[in-house]
Design a protein around this motif. Structure first.
Motif, PDB file in Angstrom:
ATOM      1  N   MET A 256       0.815  -1.217   0.000  1.00 24.23           N
ATOM      2  CA  MET A 256       0.000   0.000   0.000  1.00 24.23           C
ATOM      3  C   MET A 256       0.850   1.269   0.000  1.00 24.23           C
ATOM      4  O   MET A 256       0.473   2.267  -0.595  1.00 24.23           O
ATOM      5  CB  MET A 256      -0.904   0.024   1.231  1.00 24.23           C
ATOM      6  CG  MET A 256      -1.917  -1.064   1.286  1.00 24.23           C
ATOM      7  SD  MET A 256      -2.787  -0.932   2.873  1.00 24.23           S
ATOM      8  CE  MET A 256      -3.774  -2.405   2.810  1.00 24.23           C
ATOM      9  N   SER A 257       1.961   1.252   0.719  1.00 22.45           N
ATOM     10  CA  SER A 257       2.845   2.412   0.831  1.00 22.45           C
ATOM     11  C   SER A 257       4.239   1.910   1.144  1.00 22.45           C
ATOM     12  O   SER A 257       4.990   1.549   0.249  1.00 22.45           O
ATOM     13  CB  SER A 257       2.357   3.382   1.913  1.00 22.45           C
ATOM     14  OG  SER A 257       3.244   4.478   2.029  1.00 22.45           O
ATOM     15  N   TYR A 258       4.603   1.860   2.414  1.00 23.50           N
ATOM     16  CA  TYR A 258       5.885   1.309   2.835  1.00 23.50           C
ATOM     17  C   TYR A 258       5.728   0.705   4.213  1.00 23.50           C
ATOM     18  O   TYR A 258       5.135   1.320   5.106  1.00 23.50           O
ATOM     19  CB  TYR A 258       6.974   2.401   2.895  1.00 23.50           C
ATOM     20  CG  TYR A 258       8.305   1.845   3.358  1.00 23.50           C
ATOM     21  CD1 TYR A 258       9.173   1.254   2.452  1.00 23.50           C
ATOM     22  CD2 TYR A 258       8.659   1.869   4.692  1.00 23.50           C
ATOM     23  CE1 TYR A 258      10.372   0.705   2.876  1.00 23.50           C
ATOM     24  CE2 TYR A 258       9.860   1.332   5.124  1.00 23.50           C
ATOM     25  CZ  TYR A 258      10.711   0.745   4.214  1.00 23.50           C
ATOM     26  OH  TYR A 258      11.896   0.198   4.632  1.00 23.50           O
ATOM     27  N   ALA A 259       6.262  -0.487   4.388  1.00 26.02           N
ATOM     28  CA  ALA A 259       6.301  -1.135   5.698  1.00 26.02           C
ATOM     29  C   ALA A 259       7.521  -2.030   5.739  1.00 26.02           C
ATOM     30  O   ALA A 259       7.943  -2.576   4.713  1.00 26.02           O
ATOM     31  CB  ALA A 259       5.033  -1.946   5.951  1.00 26.02           C
ATOM     32  N   SER A 260       8.076  -2.166   6.941  1.00 28.85           N
ATOM     33  CA  SER A 260       9.267  -2.992   7.096  1.00 28.85           C
ATOM     34  C   SER A 260       9.415  -3.413   8.545  1.00 28.85           C
ATOM     35  O   SER A 260       8.903  -2.751   9.447  1.00 28.85           O
ATOM     36  CB  SER A 260      10.512  -2.196   6.674  1.00 28.85           C
ATOM     37  OG  SER A 260      11.677  -2.993   6.800  1.00 28.85           O
ATOM     38  N   ILE A 261      10.125  -4.500   8.729  1.00 30.23           N
ATOM     39  CA  ILE A 261      10.605  -4.861  10.055  1.00 30.23           C
ATOM     40  C   ILE A 261      11.919  -4.127  10.223  1.00 30.23           C
ATOM     41  O   ILE A 261      12.755  -4.110   9.321  1.00 30.23           O
ATOM     42  CB  ILE A 261      10.768  -6.380  10.176  1.00 30.23           C
ATOM     43  CG1 ILE A 261       9.384  -7.040  10.110  1.00 30.23           C
ATOM     44  CG2 ILE A 261      11.515  -6.742  11.457  1.00 30.23           C
ATOM     45  CD1 ILE A 261       9.406  -8.543  10.059  1.00 30.23           C
ATOM     46  N   ILE A 262      12.087  -3.462  11.355  1.00 25.94           N
ATOM     47  CA  ILE A 262      13.302  -2.699  11.620  1.00 25.94           C
ATOM     48  C   ILE A 262      13.954  -3.202  12.901  1.00 25.94           C
ATOM     49  O   ILE A 262      13.263  -3.493  13.877  1.00 25.94           O
ATOM     50  CB  ILE A 262      13.017  -1.178  11.681  1.00 25.94           C
ATOM     51  CG1 ILE A 262      14.317  -0.382  11.770  1.00 25.94           C
ATOM     52  CG2 ILE A 262      12.051  -0.839  12.790  1.00 25.94           C
ATOM     53  CD1 ILE A 262      14.136   1.120  11.578  1.00 25.94           C
TER      54      ILE A 262
END
Length: 96
Positions: free
Chosen positions: A72-78
């Protein structure tokens, strides 16, 4: 370092990098697996799931929601091991 300490430091760093951003802490009890943080900045958004290390256990559905929100946009495990890479992605996403 504990995950909560990493997250606290990360939120401070995000506020310095993206002045005026809104950082919302999601309720893990509302939707299991939803990323920990939602960052709103200049009409764009990103979601981050915090981990204390790259080897930390994932809860049920975390990968599903990170992938879905990344579409959808941006997502990450950090985590500390990939923090600079994720911050660089956010700089690119949020640039004017």
């Amino acid at each position: 370092m504990l995950e909560r300490d990493f997250q606290s430091n990360l939120k401070k760093e995000l506020k310095e990098l993206f002045p005026g951003c809104l950082i919302l802490k999601n309720d893990a009890n509302y939707i299991q697996g939803i990323p920990d943080l939602l960052i709103l900045y200049k009409g764009k958004w990103a979601a981050l799931e915090n981990k204390k290390s790259i080897r930390a256990k994932h809860q049920a559905n975390q990968d599903y929601y990170v992938d879905k929100m990344n579409d959808m946009s941006y997502a990450s495990i950090i985590c500390p091991e990939n923090k600079e890479e994720v911050l660089n992605d956010l700089r690119e996403l949020f640039k004017a």
